[in-house]
Design a protein around this motif. Structure first.
Motif: not given
Length: 164
Positions: A21, A92, A97, A99-100, A102
């Motif tokens: 990501t 990160s 990695d 997604s939350w 982000f």
């Protein structure tokens, strides 16, 4: 991409190209920066910054004074993105990695941007101004500056009309 074009997706295709990501985020920023840099958008963006900088010094804008101003600005949205990227990079490294990460990065980055904490804000501004200069602004021509001056003048007129 398959889902966007045909409306369905095979789950076995979704993991064939492994990209983190963070890499995808930096890639998107880089591509956006290039598009902005090579199109007139970057010239208008820097014109807005120069006009805003001149306006903070003296509300009576002249083209000569606007031309002297830097094309970076402390209140640019690029600084928000930089604060989010810094948070995203740090989170990160800690949480891998996910997604939350982000979404949490956006939340923390926004708070950093809004509150401008003394310790980290100077770093954010330094990186943000370099990013603005290198990727998101271009040296404007006189016509871009004139448009930005006129836009701010009209905005000020509308605000004064709303006060009455």
């Amino acid at each position: 991409m398959e889902y966007l074009f045909i409306g369905t997706s095979n789950s076995y295709l979704s993991h064939t190209v492994s990209i983190s990501t963070l890499k995808m985020f930096f890639g998107a920023l880089f591509i956006a920066g290039l598009i902005i840099k090579i199109t007139p958008i970057g010239k208008y963006h820097s014109s807005e910054h120069q006009v805003a900088n001149a306006y903070l010094k003296d509300p009576n804008l002249t083209l000569e004074e606007v031309k002297k101003q830097p094309r970076t600005h402390k209140d640019c949205g690029t600084n928000l993105v930089v604060s989010v990227v810094i948070c995203f990079f740090i989170l990160s490294m800690i949480f891998d990695d996910a997604s939350w990460v982000f979404l949490v990065s956006w939340s923390i980055g926004f708070e950093v941007w809004k509150s401008e904490p003394k310790g980290i804000w100077n770093l954010v501004l330094m990186i943000g101004k370099v990013t603005q200069y290198m990727l998101f602004t271009s040296k404007p021509k006189e016509k871009h500056l004139i448009v930005a001056i006129e836009a701010l003048t009209k905005l000020e007129e509308k605000e004064l009309a709303n006060e009455n």
